[in-house]
Design a protein around this motif. Structure first.
Motif, mmCIF file in Angstrom:
data_model
loop_
_atom_site.group_PDB
_atom_site.id
_atom_site.type_symbol
_atom_site.label_atom_id
_atom_site.label_comp_id
_atom_site.label_asym_id
_atom_site.label_seq_id
_atom_site.Cartn_x
_atom_site.Cartn_y
_atom_site.Cartn_z
ATOM 1 N N ILE A 86 -15.847 -27.943 46.557
ATOM 2 C CA ILE A 86 -15.040 -27.434 45.500
ATOM 3 C C ILE A 86 -13.582 -27.128 45.929
ATOM 4 N N LEU A 87 -12.511 -27.829 45.577
ATOM 5 C CA LEU A 87 -11.212 -27.652 46.154
ATOM 6 C C LEU A 87 -10.542 -26.656 45.136
ATOM 7 N N LEU A 88 -9.990 -25.595 45.556
ATOM 8 C CA LEU A 88 -9.075 -24.402 44.585
ATOM 9 C C LEU A 88 -7.703 -24.637 44.934
ATOM 10 N N LEU A 122 -15.621 -19.681 40.498
ATOM 11 C CA LEU A 122 -14.927 -19.448 41.377
ATOM 12 C C LEU A 122 -13.390 -19.447 40.915
ATOM 13 N N LEU A 123 -13.047 -20.223 40.050
ATOM 14 C CA LEU A 123 -11.897 -20.181 39.480
ATOM 15 C C LEU A 123 -11.380 -19.089 38.839
ATOM 16 N N ALA A 124 -12.473 -18.492 37.990
ATOM 17 C CA ALA A 124 -12.016 -17.406 37.013
ATOM 18 C C ALA A 124 -11.766 -16.108 38.110
ATOM 19 N N ALA A 125 -12.780 -16.058 39.226
ATOM 20 C CA ALA A 125 -12.404 -14.727 40.034
ATOM 21 C C ALA A 125 -11.051 -15.003 40.844
ATOM 22 N N THR A 127 -25.794 -32.416 25.943
ATOM 23 C CA THR A 127 -26.630 -32.273 27.012
ATOM 24 C C THR A 127 -25.901 -31.710 28.226
ATOM 25 N N TYR A 128 -24.514 -31.481 28.169
ATOM 26 C CA TYR A 128 -23.726 -30.961 29.226
ATOM 27 C C TYR A 128 -24.234 -29.734 29.905
ATOM 28 N N ASP A 129 -24.302 -28.652 29.044
ATOM 29 C CA ASP A 129 -24.540 -27.215 29.377
ATOM 30 C C ASP A 129 -25.873 -27.172 30.191
ATOM 31 N N SER A 130 -26.675 -27.911 29.777
ATOM 32 C CA SER A 130 -27.988 -27.819 30.456
ATOM 33 C C SER A 130 -28.242 -28.325 31.855
ATOM 34 N N ALA A 131 -27.123 -29.297 32.286
ATOM 35 C CA ALA A 131 -27.149 -29.802 33.541
ATOM 36 C C ALA A 131 -26.092 -29.468 34.374
ATOM 37 N N ALA A 132 -25.106 -28.699 33.798
ATOM 38 C CA ALA A 132 -23.912 -28.362 34.518
ATOM 39 C C ALA A 132 -23.772 -27.012 35.509
ATOM 40 N N LEU A 133 -24.934 -26.976 36.455
ATOM 41 C CA LEU A 133 -24.998 -25.900 37.298
ATOM 42 C C LEU A 133 -23.742 -25.865 38.200
ATOM 43 N N ALA A 134 -23.559 -27.027 38.789
ATOM 44 C CA ALA A 134 -22.326 -26.753 39.803
ATOM 45 C C ALA A 134 -21.055 -26.545 39.170
ATOM 46 N N GLN A 135 -20.873 -27.197 37.762
ATOM 47 C CA GLN A 135 -19.839 -26.978 37.104
ATOM 48 C C GLN A 135 -19.357 -25.187 36.825
#
Length: 249
Positions: free
Chosen positions: A239-241, A31-34, A17-25
């Motif tokens: 989110i802290l990067l 952000l990390l990929a950028a 079920t993770y992908d269906s709810a992981a909007l903030a993730q």
């Protein structure tokens, strides 16, 4: 069952079920990929807490064709989900990020998105991970900051209660854990229909393990806290990067 095993079990149960709810993730992974640094053509990359592959997919899109990516997670079910990605550069391993497998090291990049908040000892783990970098290699890690779920905390405080949300760090405190690290802060809100929808989303991603020592609320208190969150409600994600580069040889 100790807390780490509870965390593992919760995420394993949420693999479907993770992908269906992981909007903030997903937003944190963007952000990390950028922020990824330039990498050598044959870069060796380690991902910690790969989950179902949100960051893994973004890394594979950006890594050189000659690179290799070792994606790891505490949960075997999450590792199995990421293993469905079809890319010859990708290797999968079930591993506790706080206890890296023997022989690992020499990585040009170590990346992790929204896994570090589950570490038992964040400072010691950051130091250990920095030691796995090759000279000139980078550690890039997204974790949760102090303002995360502040509305849920306030709803508890209005009832004279302490929430089960852990004490996440301030940006400067996180940076201080690893000499030479810098931290960028990204704050946004996620909209939910009501508190029930917010809690259901946390269940769907496996993120309902409370702070150590937290006692479950009585049904009446939980209803009052949920009402205090409002309907609809907006909940803060902080989110802290963290970025750290090992000195060249």
């Amino acid at each position: 069952m100790d807390r780490k095993r509870r965390v593992e079990a919760a995420f394993s149960a949420a693999a479907a079920t993770y992908d269906s709810a992981a909007l903030a993730q997903a937003r944190a992974a963007d952000l990390l990929a950028a922020a990824l640094p330039a990498l050598p053509p044959t870069a060796r990359v380690l991902e910690l807490g790969c989950g179902t592959g949100l960051l893994t997919r973004r890394l594979l899109e950006r890594l050189p064709t000659g690179a290799s990516l070792l994606a790891t997670d505490l949960s075997p079910a999450m590792v199995e989900a990421t293993a469905r990605l079809d890319d010859p550069r990708l290797t999968i391993l079930a591993m506790d990020a706080e206890r890296p497998a023997p022989g690992l090291g020499g990585f040009d990049l170590i990346a992790s998105s929204l896994a570090a908040q589950w570490f038992d000892d964040l400072g010691a783990t950051l130091t250990r991970l920095a030691g796995l970098l090759a000279p000139g290699g980078s550690l890039l890690l997204a974790t949760l900051g102090s303002a995360t779920f502040k509305e849920w905390r306030v709803a508890h405080a209005a009832q004279g209660l302490l929430s089960g949300v852990p004490d996440y760090p301030e940006a400067d405190a996180l940076a201080a854990l690893l000499p030479g690290a810098t931290v960028e802060r990204h704050v946004f809100t996620q909209d939910y229909a009501d508190a029930r929808a917010f809690l259901a989303a946390l269940d769907a991603i496996g993120a309902r393990t409370p702070r150590p020592g937290h006692r479950p609320l009585t049904p009446g208190r939980l209803r009052r806290i949920m009402a205090g969150l409002g309907s609809p409600c907006a909940v803060t994600w902080d989110i802290l990067l963290l970025s750290h580069t090992r000195s060249p040889a």
